[in-house]
Write a protein that holds these residues in place. Structure first.
Motif, mmCIF file in Angstrom:
data_model
loop_
_atom_site.group_PDB
_atom_site.id
_atom_site.type_symbol
_atom_site.label_atom_id
_atom_site.label_comp_id
_atom_site.label_asym_id
_atom_site.label_seq_id
_atom_site.Cartn_x
_atom_site.Cartn_y
_atom_site.Cartn_z
ATOM 1 N N ALA A 170 9.905 -14.039 -10.216
ATOM 2 C CA ALA A 170 10.125 -12.627 -10.509
ATOM 3 C C ALA A 170 8.854 -11.987 -11.060
ATOM 4 C CB ALA A 170 11.280 -12.467 -11.491
ATOM 5 N N CYS A 171 8.153 -12.693 -11.964
ATOM 6 C CA CYS A 171 6.920 -12.156 -12.543
ATOM 7 C C CYS A 171 5.829 -12.005 -11.488
ATOM 8 C CB CYS A 171 6.440 -13.043 -13.685
ATOM 9 S SG CYS A 171 7.455 -12.924 -15.185
ATOM 10 N N ASN A 172 5.711 -12.993 -10.603
ATOM 11 C CA ASN A 172 4.715 -12.912 -9.537
ATOM 12 C C ASN A 172 5.010 -11.740 -8.598
ATOM 13 O OD1 ASN A 172 3.325 -15.147 -10.490
ATOM 14 N ND2 ASN A 172 4.471 -16.591 -9.208
ATOM 15 N N ALA A 173 6.279 -11.553 -8.295
ATOM 16 C CA ALA A 173 6.662 -10.437 -7.429
ATOM 17 C C ALA A 173 6.355 -9.105 -8.103
ATOM 18 C CB ALA A 173 8.146 -10.523 -7.074
ATOM 19 N N LEU A 174 6.612 -9.027 -9.411
ATOM 20 C CA LEU A 174 6.303 -7.803 -10.147
ATOM 21 C C LEU A 174 4.803 -7.529 -10.127
ATOM 22 C CD1 LEU A 174 7.143 -5.442 -11.956
ATOM 23 C CD2 LEU A 174 6.994 -6.992 -13.917
ATOM 24 N N ASP A 175 3.995 -8.566 -10.308
ATOM 25 C CA ASP A 175 2.538 -8.390 -10.273
ATOM 26 C C ASP A 175 2.090 -7.822 -8.921
ATOM 27 O OD1 ASP A 175 2.503 -9.418 -12.784
ATOM 28 O OD2 ASP A 175 1.781 -11.404 -12.200
ATOM 29 N N ASP A 176 2.665 -8.347 -7.842
ATOM 30 C CA ASP A 176 2.309 -7.853 -6.505
ATOM 31 C C ASP A 176 2.704 -6.385 -6.343
ATOM 32 O OD1 ASP A 176 1.347 -10.355 -5.887
ATOM 33 O OD2 ASP A 176 3.179 -11.006 -4.851
ATOM 34 N N MET A 177 3.863 -6.024 -6.877
ATOM 35 C CA MET A 177 4.330 -4.643 -6.762
ATOM 36 C C MET A 177 3.447 -3.697 -7.564
ATOM 37 S SD MET A 177 8.486 -5.199 -6.980
ATOM 38 C CE MET A 177 8.877 -3.490 -6.567
ATOM 39 N N VAL A 178 3.007 -4.146 -8.742
ATOM 40 C CA VAL A 178 2.125 -3.322 -9.568
ATOM 41 C C VAL A 178 0.785 -3.105 -8.848
ATOM 42 C CG1 VAL A 178 0.785 -3.275 -11.708
ATOM 43 C CG2 VAL A 178 3.201 -3.935 -11.756
ATOM 44 N N GLU A 179 0.252 -4.173 -8.261
ATOM 45 C CA GLU A 179 -1.016 -4.057 -7.536
ATOM 46 C C GLU A 179 -0.883 -3.091 -6.365
ATOM 47 O OE1 GLU A 179 -4.259 -7.000 -5.271
ATOM 48 O OE2 GLU A 179 -2.431 -7.807 -6.185
ATOM 49 N N ARG A 180 0.224 -3.174 -5.655
ATOM 50 C CA ARG A 180 0.439 -2.272 -4.519
ATOM 51 C C ARG A 180 0.615 -0.830 -4.992
ATOM 52 N NH1 ARG A 180 3.870 -5.129 -2.380
ATOM 53 N NH2 ARG A 180 5.825 -4.173 -3.085
ATOM 54 N N ALA A 181 1.255 -0.637 -6.132
ATOM 55 C CA ALA A 181 1.448 0.706 -6.667
ATOM 56 C C ALA A 181 0.114 1.350 -7.029
ATOM 57 C CB ALA A 181 2.373 0.668 -7.879
ATOM 58 N N VAL A 182 -0.773 0.574 -7.617
ATOM 59 C CA VAL A 182 -2.090 1.100 -7.968
ATOM 60 C C VAL A 182 -2.838 1.524 -6.703
ATOM 61 C CG1 VAL A 182 -4.338 0.503 -8.942
ATOM 62 C CG2 VAL A 182 -2.239 -0.230 -10.096
ATOM 63 N N ALA A 183 -2.780 0.696 -5.665
ATOM 64 C CA ALA A 183 -3.464 1.019 -4.409
ATOM 65 C C ALA A 183 -2.851 2.249 -3.753
ATOM 66 C CB ALA A 183 -3.401 -0.177 -3.468
ATOM 67 N N ASP A 184 -1.530 2.355 -3.778
ATOM 68 C CA ASP A 184 -0.860 3.506 -3.163
ATOM 69 C C ASP A 184 -1.233 4.798 -3.876
ATOM 70 O OD1 ASP A 184 0.355 1.895 -1.305
ATOM 71 O OD2 ASP A 184 2.293 1.804 -2.336
ATOM 72 N N ARG A 185 -1.292 4.771 -5.207
ATOM 73 C CA ARG A 185 -1.640 5.974 -5.960
ATOM 74 C C ARG A 185 -3.083 6.390 -5.684
ATOM 75 N NH1 ARG A 185 -1.535 5.873 -11.445
ATOM 76 N NH2 ARG A 185 -0.998 8.087 -11.542
ATOM 77 N N ASP A 186 -3.978 5.417 -5.540
ATOM 78 C CA ASP A 186 -5.366 5.739 -5.192
ATOM 79 C C ASP A 186 -5.429 6.387 -3.804
ATOM 80 O OD1 ASP A 186 -6.271 4.770 -7.588
ATOM 81 O OD2 ASP A 186 -6.840 2.795 -6.795
ATOM 82 N N GLN A 187 -4.651 5.859 -2.885
ATOM 83 C CA GLN A 187 -4.632 6.413 -1.520
ATOM 84 C C GLN A 187 -4.137 7.857 -1.531
ATOM 85 O OE1 GLN A 187 -2.097 4.255 1.146
ATOM 86 N NE2 GLN A 187 -2.399 5.661 2.846
#
Length: 294
Positions: A170-187
């Motif tokens: 669950a923690c690893n999945a959350l980390d991946d989602m956070v990383e993707r959220a940061v990239a999406d907001r930059d885009q």
């Protein structure tokens, strides 16, 4: 010194629950004079199949009504016997039925009571999992917490709060989602949107780029519609307020000239006044001849 006696509760193997051994004898109901009753019913059917009355004859109508009443009484007598039989059979089952229902309800009460403890265990597990995820989130992206709540990630991926995923997964999945959220907001920030703040707010709530872009388009369309409406309103207002052109004076057709002779009796002053009037009217070729009257 008194000794306390502990009560020992033997464990129960619920997998070996005894099945109720119900002993009953299926009721066998017979009608001793079935042949006679069936013959009676057949005769009634045969008799009334050929009955024809004159509906205008009161006596025939009265007689048929009496016969129908007798038929209905015979049917009611058969039905009463059937109801009595059903009542006796159900009464024989009542005691055993009540006893089994009572035992069933006692087990259901145990099931419900223990369910409260299961619900409490699930609640404690959920609190622990949420605390674990919150700690992980604060560790990897503390600056993002105020913008994107943990519930946004849980809503996007419900398995974060399910027992089918262990804590590490669950923690690893959350980390991946956070990383993707940061990239999406930059885009989104670099996409040149007309309403970047509003689009970002939608993304932080939904974690969906398409929803963010749709919000930007919705706001742009709303602005365009408002501008179009304002332009039309301004044009209408200018049309209403624009002064209307004055009508052109009507040009009269020139009338043909004629020569008139006009005589009057008066003084010098009268003659001077008449002359001024003719001049003001634009009368041309004026001739005035003075003749003394005495």
């Amino acid at each position: 010194m008194s000794e306390e006696t502990a009560t020992i509760i033997e464990p129960v193997d619920v997998l070996k629950a005894p099945e109720p051994s119900v002993v009953y004898t299926l009721p066998t109901a017979t009608v001793g004079n079935m042949e006679a009753i069936e013959g009676f019913v057949a005769n009634v059917e045969k008799f009334f199949a050929d009955v024809k009355i004159d509906p205008t004859n009161p006596e025939q109508v009265k007689e048929l009504k009496a016969l129908r009443a007798d038929v209905n009484k015979a049917a009611a007598a058969i039905d009463d016997k059937r109801k009595g039989m059903d009542k006796d059979v159900k009464a024989a089952m009542a005691d055993a039925d009540k006893a089994l229902n009572t035992l069933r309800d006692r087990l259901k009460a145990v099931y419900a009571k223990t369910g409260e403890q299961i619900a409490e265990a699930d609640r404690l597990w959920s609190e622990a999992r949420r605390s674990l995820l919150q700690g992980e989130y604060e560790a990897v992206a503390p600056a993002l917490i105020e913008l994107i709540p943990l519930d946004a990630f849980i809503g996007a991926e419900p398995k974060l709060m399910r027992k089918s995923w262990g804590g590490n997964k669950a923690c690893n999945a959350l980390d991946d989602m956070v990383e993707r959220a940061v990239a999406d907001r930059d885009q989104l920030a670099q996409a040149g949107l007309a309403h970047p703040n509003e689009a970002d707010a939608v993304y932080c709530r939904t974690l969906d780029v398409r929803s963010a872009l749709a919000e930007d388009k919705r706001l742009k369309d709303a602005e365009a519609a408002a501008a179009e409406h304002a332009a039309k309103a301004q044009a209408l207002r200018e049309t209403i307020e624009r002064p209307k052109p004055k009508p052109k004076p009507r040009q009269e057709q020139p009338q043909p000239l004629s020569r008139y002779t006009f005589e009057f009796d008066g003084t010098e002053a009268h003659a001077a006044e008449v002359k001024r009037l003719l001049v003001s009217m634009g009368v041309g070729n004026r001739t005035m001849k003075k003749v003394r009257l005495g």
